[in-house]
Design an enzyme around this catalytic site. Structure first.
Site, PDB file in Angstrom:
ATOM      1  N   ASP A  52      13.957 -26.822   4.686  1.00  0.00           N
ATOM      2  CA  ASP A  52      13.843 -27.807   3.618  1.00  0.00           C
ATOM      3  C   ASP A  52      15.152 -28.583   3.488  1.00  0.00           C
ATOM      4  O   ASP A  52      16.235 -28.000   3.451  1.00  0.00           O
ATOM      5  CB  ASP A  52      13.513 -27.082   2.306  1.00  0.00           C
ATOM      6  CG  ASP A  52      13.301 -28.024   1.153  1.00  0.00           C
ATOM      7  OD1 ASP A  52      12.259 -28.701   1.132  1.00  0.00           O
ATOM      8  OD2 ASP A  52      14.184 -28.086   0.268  1.00  0.00           O
ATOM      9  N   GLU A 110      13.538 -30.607   8.255  1.00  0.00           N
ATOM     10  CA  GLU A 110      13.215 -31.770   7.439  1.00  0.00           C
ATOM     11  C   GLU A 110      14.531 -32.549   7.364  1.00  0.00           C
ATOM     12  O   GLU A 110      15.430 -32.174   6.620  1.00  0.00           O
ATOM     13  CB  GLU A 110      12.736 -31.365   6.048  1.00  0.00           C
ATOM     14  CG  GLU A 110      12.364 -32.557   5.194  1.00  0.00           C
ATOM     15  CD  GLU A 110      12.036 -32.176   3.750  1.00  0.00           C
ATOM     16  OE1 GLU A 110      11.172 -32.839   3.147  1.00  0.00           O
ATOM     17  OE2 GLU A 110      12.646 -31.223   3.213  1.00  0.00           O
TER      18      GLU A 110
END
Length: 510
Positions: free
Chosen positions: A114, A150
């Site tokens: 993330d 990401e």
């Protein structure tokens, strides 16, 4: 622990751990790898006023980034109030120890990181040579796992798509934007009488986003570095992309301020979900496909167009769970806070939803059976070995080579992509895309002068409409489907994708 069964929770923490490990083993036996979504960029304390629940209670100055000005405050580049300090060796050690635990003790096969730009940022900015990223890439345990970034956050220099080192793969936001624009926002603009762009951006994404990933420390990764996605756990579902022009997040109790406003969606003329027989509200539209096709069917066609494009794109496709049958969140594009029917998965499927599962199953089977649909190297535009065709070539609707000016011309939103299968010992693949609002007459290119087989069309509401099914071996297509001669002219319906494979693999003479 809330994901575990009630029985395991009642027996305590070790039972929950054992259940997770057992789940991973069962998934492995079924041929399914487990990739864990991990958040190492912040913890649960929030900003300076938040409680001490994690590393703040041990050593806030070391584990978290702080301003150098007074009064000293925590730095927030993740939108959650605090940011882990990846300048510190102990913070890096904590992340590596955690990753090794999940691989060695829990058995997972990889990680999706993330807001991974945070993990590669010094106080002076992001670097692909950050010690944490290099440590993951070279660690004896972690180097054999799948590492997916990401590649952004909300900090300075926070957009780093394409800049991660080998062996990382990356979520490709260029791909997400290109497909949403091409199949939804641009078509909505066309329906309103506006001039839109040509196929340039989509063609670049179809061929693996070489412009993004063929440089720097990651240049040796090839197209698999591009995680091709259109939807994710954040944002609209695929069904909602085709049913809502704007977000509907009132149930999140933030006055609809949360969630992205950059959705590039198209409701096809009516906001929200509707009955399957509803027609387009504008009976005076000059475009027959919009006037005559019920909105529900047109939305389903748009979803199939996106799915078919994704499964023939060079790169690694990522399908959000539920998109294979058109799951809706009723227009909520920030449903992380919902433990309600908004975020739940309803497995009581309607007939149309089962048809979409059949389509996705067939597209996956085709991609798996034919490496020409999933190239593992970037195209060169030149013949491979003794081939007479380039590895990748582009054609107009007339079957002629795409001219340079055509890439930005909306009249060439009907175009063809031809991949020679010689490099992979496979059949040739011809992808015909008609992203205009009218049917088109398309003349097939000469290619290797082989017959073509129509392997899939998004015009079909289910693959069975074309004579194929998920039980058919994709290598045995010639038994079932329509044969087409080279240089044949086909009528390609408006807003559709057609996938053709040559009836045999071409064998060059050496």
């Amino acid at each position: 622990p809330s994901y575990a069964t009630a029985e395991s929770r009642a027996r305590g923490a070790q039972a929950v751990v054992d259940e997770f490990r057992g789940m991973v083993s069962l998934l492995h036996q079924a041929g399914i790898e487990v990739i864990l979504d991990v958040v190492y960029n912040h913890t649960c304390e929030g900003g300076d006023a938040g409680p001490s629940l994690s590393w703040r209670g041990l050593d806030s100055d070391m584990y978290y980034r702080h301003t150098t000005s007074r009064p000293i405050q925590t730095i927030d580049v993740t939108g959650t109030g605090n940011t882990m300090n990846m300048d510190r060796p102990k913070t890096i050690q904590m992340v590596l120890d955690s990753l090794r635990y999940w691989v060695r003790d829990m058995g997972v096969d990889g990680f999706r990181f993330d807001l991974a730009a945070t993990l590669g940022r010094f106080s002076t900015g992001f670097s692909p040579m950050h010690p944490l990223l290099i440590a993951m890439a070279t660690d004896d345990i972690l180097t054999h796992t799948k590492l997916i970034a990401e590649p952004w956050d909300v900090g300075p220099g926070g957009w780093q798509t394409g800049n991660f080192p080998v062996p990382f793969s990356e979520w490709n936001d260029h791909y997400r934007g290109a497909l949403r624009n091409f199949w939804l926002a641009d078509v909505r603009a066309q329906a309103s009488g506006h001039i839109v762009s040509g196929p340039n951006d989509l063609a670049t994404r179809l061929s693996g986003s070489q412009d993004v990933f063929e440089h720097g420390l990651g240049r040796l990764r090839g197209p698999r570095a591009s995680i091709n996605f259109v939807t994710a756990h954040d944002g609209f579902t695929l069904a909602d992309l085709t049913a809502y022009d704007r977000k509907h997040n009132k149930d999140n109790l933030e006055n609809n301020r949360d969630g992205s406003d950059d959705n590039r969606s198209w409701n096809h003329g009516l906001e929200g979900t509707l009955a399957s027989g509803a027609t387009h509200p504008d009976a005076a539209t000059p475009y027959a496909i919009l006037a005559n096709m019920p909105i529900a069917r047109l939305r389903a066609r748009s979803q199939r167009n996106i799915l078919a494009t994704m499964f023939v794109s060079s790169g690694t496709p990522m399908l959000t769970g539920g998109d294979e049958f058109g799951r809706t969140q009723n227009g909520n594009n920030n449903a992380y806070c919902q433990d309600s029917p908004i975020s739940w998965v309803d497995w009581d499927l309607a007939e149309g939803q089962q048809a979409q599962i059949d389509a996705v199953s067939w597209l996956i089977a085709l991609r798996k059976a034919h490496p020409v649909l999933r190239p593992d190297s970037f195209a060169t535009g030149h013949p491979y070995g003794g081939d007479s065709l380039p590895d990748l070539s582009w054609y107009t609707a007339q079957g002629t080579r795409m001219p340079d000016y055509g890439w930005t011309d909306s009249r060439h939103r009907t175009f063809q992509m031809l991949r020679s299968g010689v490099k992979w010992g496979d059949r040739d693949a011809l992808i015909i895309i008609n992203a205009n609002l009218d049917d088109a007459q398309v003349t097939l290119p000469e290619g290797h002068d082989l017959d073509w087989l129509i392997a899939y069309s998004t015009v079909w509401e289910t693959p069975a409409d074309g004579g194929v099914s998920s039980s058919l071996d994709p290598n045995e297509l010639s038994i079932e489907v329509e044969h087409v001669m080279p240089r044949t002219t086909l009528t390609i319906e408006a807003l559709s994708v057609t996938i053709l494979l040559s009836d045999i693999a071409f064998q060059p003479e050496h």
